[in-house]
Design a protein around this motif. Structure first.
Motif, short mmCIF file in Angstrom:
data_model
loop_
_atom_site.label_atom_id
_atom_site.label_comp_id
_atom_site.label_asym_id
_atom_site.label_seq_id
_atom_site.Cartn_x
_atom_site.Cartn_y
_atom_site.Cartn_z
N UNK A 95 0.96 5.56 3.56
CA UNK A 95 0.08 4.45 3.21
C UNK A 95 0.34 3.96 1.79
N UNK A 96 0.71 4.86 0.91
CA UNK A 96 0.88 4.50 -0.50
C UNK A 96 2.22 3.84 -0.79
N UNK A 97 3.31 4.43 -0.31
CA UNK A 97 4.64 3.94 -0.71
C UNK A 97 5.52 3.51 0.46
N UNK A 98 5.07 3.69 1.71
CA UNK A 98 5.87 3.25 2.85
C UNK A 98 7.20 3.96 2.92
N UNK A 128 6.60 -2.62 -9.51
CA UNK A 128 5.74 -3.79 -9.72
C UNK A 128 5.50 -4.56 -8.43
N UNK A 129 6.49 -4.58 -7.56
CA UNK A 129 6.40 -5.40 -6.34
C UNK A 129 5.83 -4.66 -5.13
N UNK A 130 5.48 -3.40 -5.30
CA UNK A 130 4.91 -2.64 -4.19
C UNK A 130 3.56 -3.22 -3.77
N UNK A 131 3.33 -3.30 -2.46
CA UNK A 131 2.06 -3.76 -1.91
C UNK A 131 1.33 -2.55 -1.33
N UNK A 132 0.22 -2.18 -1.94
CA UNK A 132 -0.54 -1.02 -1.51
C UNK A 132 -1.87 -1.50 -0.93
N UNK A 133 -2.13 -1.13 0.32
CA UNK A 133 -3.33 -1.56 1.01
C UNK A 133 -4.44 -0.52 0.84
N UNK A 134 -5.53 -0.92 0.23
CA UNK A 134 -6.62 0.01 -0.06
C UNK A 134 -7.23 0.61 1.20
N UNK A 135 -7.39 -0.22 2.24
CA UNK A 135 -7.99 0.28 3.46
C UNK A 135 -7.11 1.33 4.12
N UNK A 136 -5.80 1.16 4.03
CA UNK A 136 -4.87 2.15 4.60
C UNK A 136 -4.99 3.48 3.86
N UNK A 137 -5.18 3.42 2.55
CA UNK A 137 -5.38 4.66 1.79
C UNK A 137 -6.66 5.36 2.23
N UNK A 138 -7.73 4.61 2.39
CA UNK A 138 -9.00 5.20 2.80
C UNK A 138 -8.91 5.84 4.18
#
Length: 229
Positions: A95-98, A128-138
């Motif tokens: 979820x964090x780094x794919x 800098x360009x990484x897209x991290x989805x908060x809901x996926x982390x939760x």
């Protein structure tokens, strides 16, 4: 942020000791670097506090802030990390780094922060360009072991540009913070980790959020560090 004088007879201009607490949109947290910096800045610059050093009593113990020319230097604890078995946090890593290559994973039990170091072969722009989805982390972490994700990258020396020892980003949706712009509490972990990795007690760091910010970290022999921004 809530700060107050510890005694009724004290005032904000003359007292050197204050109580300090921090609240996110979700809950109270034990340490917040930028809110501590902001509190010290208000006392020094707006309320014209006469002391050169201020002491805040907090959930993380006593924290000092002192003026150093045009900077404010914060005296914070250092928190060590342990190597983390990736299989135990496999879903959280995805979820964090794919698919980004991970070099090392550490965990700080004192702060419940997971430190993910991505491959040294990457440039700063990858972080800098990484897209991290908060809901996926939760959804990937529900047991309470992890309360914050640090993604970090070793710096690369380049001529004619400002160089940093390491870069980072910080995510804490468990505390109601999708991504924090500049995080003093994360650097209590990062300072300890990168000092050991690089064999240095003075570190220059940059947090690669959209707003961004650089920090100078100096490690002391008593298990604490000084940060200036």
């Amino acid at each position: 942020t809530l700060f107050r004088s510890l005694h009724h007879e004290d005032d904000f201009t003359k007292s050197a000791h204050f109580g300090l607490r921090w609240f996110t949109p979700a809950n109270e947290v034990p340490l917040c670097g930028h809110a501590t910096l902001a509190s010290a800045a208000v006392l020094f610059h707006k309320l014209k506090n006469v002391n050169s050093t201020l002491t805040f009593t907090t959930l993380s113990g006593k924290l000092n802030a002192r003026q150093d020319d045009d900077r404010i230097v914060l005296d914070f604890p250092l928190y060590s990390t342990n190597v983390q078995d990736p299989l135990e946090v496999e879903e959280l890593l995805k979820a964090a780094v794919g698919s980004i290559t991970i070099q090392e994973i550490h965990y700080s039990p004192d702060t419940k922060k997971l430190l993910i170091r991505i491959s040294d072969t990457y440039e700063r722009s990858v972080l800098e360009n990484m897209k991290v989805n908060s809901q996926s982390l939760l959804e990937a972490e529900k047991v309470g072991k992890v309360k914050g994700i640090i993604i970090t990258l070793k710096g690369h020396f380049c001529e004619n540009v400002k160089n940093y020892d390491f870069y980072s980003r910080y995510f804490s949706p468990w505390n109601g913070v999708p991504e924090d712009p500049v995080t003093g509490s994360a650097h209590t972990v990062l300072g300890s980790y990168w000092s050991q990795q690089l064999g240095k007690n003075e570190l220059h760091a940059f947090q690669c959020s959209l707003r961004g910010g650089d920090l100078k970290i100096v490690l002391r022999n008593d298990g604490r560090d000084r940060k200036s921004t």
